[in-house]
Design an enzyme around this catalytic site. Structure first.
Site, PDB file in Angstrom:
ATOM      1  N   SER A 202      56.828  53.351  29.805  1.00 47.64           N
ATOM      2  CA  SER A 202      57.543  54.318  29.110  1.00 47.64           C
ATOM      3  C   SER A 202      58.440  53.920  27.860  1.00 47.64           C
ATOM      4  CB  SER A 202      58.693  55.191  29.961  1.00 47.64           C
ATOM      5  OG  SER A 202      59.173  55.927  29.017  1.00 47.64           O
ATOM      6  N   ALA A 203      58.091  54.214  26.599  1.00 47.21           N
ATOM      7  CA  ALA A 203      58.573  53.482  25.244  1.00 47.21           C
ATOM      8  C   ALA A 203      60.330  53.544  25.542  1.00 47.21           C
ATOM      9  CB  ALA A 203      58.333  54.276  24.149  1.00 47.21           C
ATOM     10  N   HIS A 204      60.929  54.481  26.129  1.00 40.52           N
ATOM     11  CA  HIS A 204      62.531  54.668  25.890  1.00 40.52           C
ATOM     12  C   HIS A 204      63.165  53.646  27.196  1.00 40.52           C
ATOM     13  CE1 HIS A 204      63.875  56.993  29.486  1.00 40.52           C
ATOM     14  NE2 HIS A 204      62.589  57.656  29.425  1.00 40.52           N
ATOM     15  N   CYS A 329      68.002  60.704  36.825  1.00 44.89           N
ATOM     16  CA  CYS A 329      67.191  61.940  37.282  1.00 44.89           C
ATOM     17  C   CYS A 329      67.880  62.476  38.363  1.00 44.89           C
ATOM     18  CB  CYS A 329      65.817  61.596  37.539  1.00 44.89           C
ATOM     19  SG  CYS A 329      65.055  60.478  36.514  1.00 44.89           S
TER      20      CYS A 329
HETATM   21  C1  LIG Z   1      62.455  56.312  33.900  1.00 40.23           C
HETATM   22  C2  LIG Z   1      61.375  55.991  35.118  1.00 40.23           C
HETATM   23  C3  LIG Z   1      60.348  56.829  35.131  1.00 40.23           C
HETATM   24  C4  LIG Z   1      60.165  58.286  34.365  1.00 40.23           C
HETATM   25  O1  LIG Z   1      60.034  57.776  32.793  1.00 40.23           O
HETATM   26  P1  LIG Z   1      59.883  58.859  31.793  1.00 40.23           P
HETATM   27  O2  LIG Z   1      59.156  58.163  30.789  1.00 40.23           O
HETATM   28  O3  LIG Z   1      61.608  58.882  31.598  1.00 40.23           O
HETATM   29  O4  LIG Z   1      59.317  60.202  32.275  1.00 40.23           O
HETATM   30  C5  LIG Z   1      59.407  56.644  36.229  1.00 40.23           C
HETATM   31  N1  LIG Z   1      59.501  55.442  36.931  1.00 40.23           N
HETATM   32  C6  LIG Z   1      60.346  54.555  36.869  1.00 40.23           C
HETATM   33  C7  LIG Z   1      60.508  53.471  37.739  1.00 40.23           C
HETATM   34  C8  LIG Z   1      61.428  54.710  35.917  1.00 40.23           C
HETATM   35  O5  LIG Z   1      62.491  54.009  35.835  1.00 40.23           O
END
Ligand SMILES: *Cc1c(COP(=O)(O)O)cnc(C)c1O
Length: 381
Positions: A202-204, A329
């Site tokens: 995930s980019a963010h 989350c």
């Molecule tokens: C943040 C995270 C996700 C979800 O990623 P998103 O790009 O925000 O949907 C899934 N798995 C882990 C381990 C994460 O830290």
């Protein structure tokens, strides 16, 4: 001058690196073409940028550019890997193996599949948050089609023995998916070396924009096939239709290049700062480290403040230091962390835990401030 609040929640999300932003900007303005437009230069320019990002990400994880499927983030990539894999292979078997400390994006997707007829084995972890490879071997059945174990945990930073898991999956010819959202760009991740068949990023979480991510899908030895979960124009080898988020993808690609360049230096710097923070705080009685100290990400620590109610502690700290009790989350949810509970912490210890996630822009001054501030708060609570 120290700017408050101090941001130490880099596992929830990271700021966009200015270099990443600069790379993205032209793709909002002059290069706004649709990467699927084949007839004119606007499309070609966008397509070329996506191609480059595909190569940049492939290079980070030692994959081929043709094995990258761009998505809106890790959650979508996880849904595609697990639902798409189950749909494709459920005629062969319905058994999926995962682990109790996975991110909710994996656990909830597995629960959904269970409703659709999948059989689930959720492996336990030891006190450090690590699975037992013998448990994994024993859980494997003739009808096991998928193993989903994360590379690094988002709450504790604990690393699973990915290479061993990959070798076991390979030996039994089971597809191995790993959620590498927290690990990619921070520590070396190599899909060949660890026999990984699918992997998400995930980019963010790596100094890029929100809303961009990818799934790596192995193309040979074995060729993994997935049923699309999003139908439409047949983008991304038919696995994920929808107009590509070109600026986001350009940003993701840039993140990968920067991470490769800076990984070692950054891991060393943040590891030293993390250790300093840990040493400063655990000098206080009643502050303990959760998770493995030997096998974890360099920039994360999860600490239990024994005897101090987590909500009070968090509220006090959060006035000047942005940290969280674990997964962003689930932080709206007052239940103790499922990750810490799985590591056999009591409800009270789990509720008194705080995650500190350092990042590229964390400074020595911020860590010194954090140590002093928390020590001061401990006196008053
Ligand atoms: C943040 C995270 C996700 C979800 O990623 P998103 O790009 O925000 O949907 C899934 N798995 C882990 C381990 C994460 O830290």
């Amino acid at each position: 001058m120290l700017k408050l609040p101090v941001y130490l929640d880099n596992n929830a999300t990271t700021p966009v690196d200015p270099e990443v932003l600069q790379a993205m900007l032209p793709y909002f303005t002059e290069h706004y073409g649709n990467a699927a437009s084949r007839n004119h230069s606007f499309g070609w320019v966008a397509e070329e940028a996506v191609k480059q990002a595909r190569e940049q990400l492939a290079q980070l994880i030692n994959a081929g550019p043709g094995e990258i499927v761009f998505t809106s983030g890790a959650t979508e990539a996880i849904n595609l890997a697990l639902k798409g894999g189950y749909e494709m292979y459920s005629a062969k078997g319905k058994h999926i193996i995962t682990c109790v400390t996975e991110h909710k994006a994996v656990l909830d997707t597995c629960k959904r599949l269970e409703k659709l007829g999948a059989e689930l084995t959720c492996l336990p972890v030891d006190r450090e948050g690590i699975i037992d490879l013998n448990d994994l071997e024993k859980a494997i059945r003739p009808d096991t089609i998928l193993i989903s174990i994360m590379t690094a945990n988002n709450e504790t930073g604990t690393l699973q023995p990915i290479k061993d898991i990959g070798a076991i999956a390979k030996k039994h010819k089971i597809i191995f998916f790993t959620d590498a959202t927290q690990a990619a760009g921070k520590i070396p991740v190599d899909v060949q070396d660890a026999y990984i068949d699918m992997l998400c990023v995930s980019a963010h979480k790596m100094y890029g924009p929100k809303g961009a991510g990818a799934l790596y899908v192995r193309r040979k030895d074995p060729r993994v096939r997935l049923a699309a979960q999003m139908d439409g124009g047949g983008h991304e080898h038919g696995m994920r239709s929808g107009t590509l988020n070109v600026p986001g993808i350009v940003g993701l690609g840039k993140c990968c290049t920067i991470s490769l360049r800076r990984m070692e230096e950054e891991a060393n710097r943040l590891g030293a700062l993390r250790d300093q923070l840990e040493k400063g705080l655990t000098a206080e009685k009643k502050i303990m480290v959760n998770g493995s100290r030997a096998h974890r990400l360099p920039h994360v620590t999860n600490l239990t403040f024994e005897g101090i109610p987590g909500d009070q502690l968090l509220a006090a700290i959060n006035r000047t230091i942005a940290v969280s009790s674990g997964s962003a989350c689930t932080s709206a949810n007052p239940e103790p962390s499922h990750v810490l509970k799985a590591m056999q912490l009591s409800d009270d210890s789990a509720k008194s835990a705080i995650r500190f996630g350092l990042g590229r822009f964390t400074t020595r001054e911020e860590i010194a401030y954090t140590i002093d501030k928390i020590k001061e708060l401990m006196q008053s609570l």
